[in-house]
Every structure is written in structure tokens, then in C-alpha cells.
Design an enzyme around this catalytic site. Structure first.
Site, PDB file in Angstrom:
ATOM      1  N   PRO A 138      -4.922   7.353 -10.105  1.00  0.00           N
ATOM      2  CA  PRO A 138      -6.314   7.152  -9.673  1.00  0.00           C
ATOM      3  C   PRO A 138      -7.264   6.956 -10.852  1.00  0.00           C
ATOM      4  O   PRO A 138      -8.368   6.456 -10.684  1.00  0.00           O
ATOM      5  CB  PRO A 138      -6.638   8.441  -8.922  1.00  0.00           C
ATOM      6  CG  PRO A 138      -5.334   9.030  -8.564  1.00  0.00           C
ATOM      7  CD  PRO A 138      -4.409   8.652  -9.685  1.00  0.00           C
ATOM      8  N   GLU A 186       0.621  17.205  -9.761  1.00  0.00           N
ATOM      9  CA  GLU A 186      -0.794  16.963 -10.086  1.00  0.00           C
ATOM     10  C   GLU A 186      -0.959  15.778 -11.027  1.00  0.00           C
ATOM     11  O   GLU A 186      -2.047  15.256 -11.211  1.00  0.00           O
ATOM     12  CB  GLU A 186      -1.413  18.219 -10.727  1.00  0.00           C
ATOM     13  CG  GLU A 186      -1.426  19.437  -9.820  1.00  0.00           C
ATOM     14  CD  GLU A 186      -2.049  19.096  -8.457  1.00  0.00           C
ATOM     15  OE1 GLU A 186      -1.369  19.311  -7.435  1.00  0.00           O
ATOM     16  OE2 GLU A 186      -3.176  18.557  -8.455  1.00  0.00           O
ATOM     17  N   ARG A 243       5.095 -11.548  -4.784  1.00  0.00           N
ATOM     18  CA  ARG A 243       4.682 -12.694  -3.958  1.00  0.00           C
ATOM     19  C   ARG A 243       4.256 -13.888  -4.812  1.00  0.00           C
ATOM     20  O   ARG A 243       4.317 -15.028  -4.378  1.00  0.00           O
ATOM     21  CB  ARG A 243       3.493 -12.322  -3.069  1.00  0.00           C
ATOM     22  CG  ARG A 243       3.746 -11.228  -2.094  1.00  0.00           C
ATOM     23  CD  ARG A 243       2.501 -10.958  -1.271  1.00  0.00           C
ATOM     24  NE  ARG A 243       2.328 -11.998  -0.251  1.00  0.00           N
ATOM     25  CZ  ARG A 243       1.517 -13.027  -0.381  1.00  0.00           C
ATOM     26  NH1 ARG A 243       0.772 -13.137  -1.454  1.00  0.00           N
ATOM     27  NH2 ARG A 243       1.411 -13.933   0.568  1.00  0.00           N
ATOM     28  N   ASP A 255      -4.051 -17.732  -0.285  1.00  0.00           N
ATOM     29  CA  ASP A 255      -4.141 -16.303   0.048  1.00  0.00           C
ATOM     30  C   ASP A 255      -5.583 -15.833   0.018  1.00  0.00           C
ATOM     31  O   ASP A 255      -6.411 -16.418  -0.658  1.00  0.00           O
ATOM     32  CB  ASP A 255      -3.408 -15.502  -1.047  1.00  0.00           C
ATOM     33  CG  ASP A 255      -2.036 -15.054  -0.584  1.00  0.00           C
ATOM     34  OD1 ASP A 255      -1.316 -14.507  -1.413  1.00  0.00           O
ATOM     35  OD2 ASP A 255      -1.726 -15.290   0.591  1.00  0.00           O
TER      36      ASP A 255
HETATM   37  C1  4FV Z   1      -2.544   6.743  -7.145  1.00  0.00           C
HETATM   38  C2  4FV Z   1      -3.574   5.882  -6.745  1.00  0.00           C
HETATM   39  C3  4FV Z   1      -2.400   8.150  -6.769  1.00  0.00           C
HETATM   40  C4  4FV Z   1      -2.125  11.177  -8.038  1.00  0.00           C
HETATM   41  C5  4FV Z   1      -1.375  12.444  -8.241  1.00  0.00           C
HETATM   42  C6  4FV Z   1       0.135  10.747  -7.485  1.00  0.00           C
HETATM   43  C7  4FV Z   1      -1.262  10.309  -7.181  1.00  0.00           C
HETATM   44  C8  4FV Z   1       0.036  12.204  -7.772  1.00  0.00           C
HETATM   45  N1  4FV Z   1      -1.721   6.042  -7.936  1.00  0.00           N
HETATM   46  N2  4FV Z   1      -3.331   4.652  -7.305  1.00  0.00           N
HETATM   47  N3  4FV Z   1      -4.618   6.142  -5.939  1.00  0.00           N
HETATM   48  N4  4FV Z   1      -1.461   8.876  -7.441  1.00  0.00           N
HETATM   49  O1  4FV Z   1      -3.124   8.651  -5.896  1.00  0.00           O
HETATM   50  O2  4FV Z   1      -2.205   4.784  -8.008  1.00  0.00           O
HETATM   51  O3  4FV Z   1       0.947  12.524  -8.804  1.00  0.00           O
END
Ligand code: 4FV
Length: 251
Positions: free
Chosen positions: A87, A114, A152, A167
Site C-alpha cells: 500500500p 504486517e 495482456r 482497452d
Molecule cells: C497491497 C495493496 C496490500 C499489506 C500488508 C499485504 C498488504 C500485507 N499490496 N497493493 N493494497 N498488501 O494491501 O499492493 O502484508
């Protein structure tokens, strides 16, 4: 393209790529997929790859050593960038997907718990990529999104090249509405322009719909595009028609 995924759930990745375009691309030899499990590189008898966070707090954190060694093992397959799905990464969009699809190789890092010890990211990650502002229970679903979107665009992956070109987002706009048989469903008819057979008119209508829907649903996307004269005129026409329909009481 070769994609290697460092993940605690290799089957989730392999199984997720046994359908649709990722499967066809593998069968056509356009995509090679490898998975590397940090647990295979754990040095403790319980094959643990995580431990408690320094500073306290909930959950566990993935440790550097098993992940680093899994990345090093994947490196034997290619020198592509290590992309950590998290994230905290830059939001994935079609522009980024187009850039990634040019790569001969990439290593995707899918975290769990985490997250991963920051020192692993500092030492081994080239870029972080997010699929959206929400929290998943693991990076694997994000890795599957990344793989599907990139695959794709690999030449030959889609039936006819043409479809990737029109697309959504290929021109930064939302897609136009699609219709198929039968011509009338629940007294809703297919727009006449689509059955009249005038391809120039169909193309014009579809562009107008894409512009209008983008204006209505994702004005933020319109800000990123310099509309040419024709597009500006078509959008103005769409807005006028919408206002007329609203003033006539049709939604
Ligand atoms: C995520 C996202 C995501 C965070 C902690 C995996 C999680 C856990 N990855 N975009 N949104 N990852 O939420 O790519 O380890």
C-alpha cells in the site's frame, strides 16, 4: 517475459495464473512464471520467516534473511527489477502497466503479516507498487493483478492485437458501453447507431460515450488528458444532450 514471484503461497500464484490470458500466454511461451518461497530459505527448525515487531504493536513482521535469499535465488533467472507490492507503493495504472510490459524480466515480492522488515526493502527492492488504497491480507492478490494486467499487453497474448489497443485507459478514457445479441432485452434496445453499420458513426459514438462517461464518472482522468478539437466538440455535444435529457426528466 519472465516473472518470478517471491511468496509464502506459491500455489496461490501458480493456480491463479492457470486461467485466461496468463494461462494462454504461458502455453504460447510468451510468459514464464517462477515462484520462490522464503520459507525454503528459513534457517530455524520451525521454518519461521517472521517475528515480533521492534517497538511492539500488533502482528508479526517478515524477517530479512529468508526473503533476501529467496530474491537472490530468483535473481538466477534474470536481472529484472524487484517490485514490492504494498500500500506504500505508487498506484498501479495502465501507464505503469505499459512500462512494466516492456521488461524482459521482473521479480515480484508479495508480503504477508504486517509487512516486511524495512531493511529488506532498502537493500533489495527497486520499486513499490500499490493496486489500491485498501489493505489486503497478503501481496499475492496484488501480484496476480499485476501479472494479469501486464501479460495482456505482451505481443501475441490477446487474440487479435486490436483489442488491447482499444482497452479502457489505453487512451486515458473509460471504456464505451458494449452490447451483444439479442437486439432488445427487457424493452431495452441496442443504440441504433450500432446496428446501422456505419463504422465512422460507430467510432464517433463510442468516442463520445468514452468521453462522456469519463467526464461523468472520473473527471480526475480528464484533467490528465489534452483533448483535441474533435474530442472537445464531442464531449460538449454529450454534455448538452445529457442536460437536455435531464431537463426532459429522463435520467
Ligand atoms: C497491497 C495493496 C496490500 C499489506 C500488508 C499485504 C498488504 C500485507 N499490496 N497493493 N493494497 N498488501 O494491501 O499492493 O502484508
Amino acid at each position: 517475459m519472465r516473472i518470478d514471484v517471491v511468496t509464502l503461497f506459491p500455489d496461490m500464484i501458480q493456480d491463479g495464473c492457470r486461467y485466461g490470458i496468463p494461462r494462454i500466454a504461458q502455453e504460447k511461451g510468451l510468459l514464464q512464471l517462477g515462484t520462490w518461497n522464503p520459507r525454503d530459505y528459513s534457517r530455524n527448525k520451525h521454518r519461521n520467516v517472521d517475528d515480533r515487531p521492534y517497538g511492539g504493536g500488533p502482528g508479526m513482521v517478515m524477517q530479512v534473511q529468508p526473503v533476501a535469499e529467496a530474491i537472490t535465488a530468483a535473481r538466477a533467472e534474470g536481472q529484472g527489477p524487484v517490485i514490492y507490492l504494498s500500500p506504500q507503493g505508487r498506484r498501479l495504472d495502465q501507464t505503469a502497466v505499459r512500462r512494466f510490459a516492456e521488461l524482459p524480466h521482473a521479480i515480484l515480492l508479495a508480503g504477508r503479516y504486517e509487512g516486511i522488515d524495512e531493511r529488506l526493502i532498502t537493500r533489495h527492492v527497486d520499486e513499490e507498487c500499490s493496486i489500491g488504497d485498501y489493505v489486503l491480507s497478503g501481496g499475492e492478490p496484488a501480484a496476480l493483478v499485476w501479472i494479469d494486467a501486464v501479460t495482456r499487453l505482451l505481443p501475441g497474448a490477446l487474440g487479435d492485437e486490436e483489442s488491447a489497443l482499444c482497452d479502457s485507459f489505453m487512451d486515458g478514457l473509460l471504456d464505451y458501453p458494449h452490447y451483444s445479441r439479442p437486439e432488445v432485452v427487457d424493452d431495452l434496445a441496442v443504440p441504433a447507431v450500432l446496428t446501422a453499420g456505419n463504422h465512422a458513426e460507430i467510432a464517433r459514438w463510442r468516442l463520445k460515450q468514452s468521453l462522456g462517461r469519463t467526464w461523468r464518472r472520473r473527471p480526475d482522468l480528464l484533467e490528465q488528458i489534452d483533448l483535441n478539437e474533435e474530442q472537445q466538440a464531442l464531449l460538449a455535444e454529450y454534455i448538452r444532450e445529457q442536460q437536455t435529457m435531464e431537463s426532459d426528466g429522463n435520467p
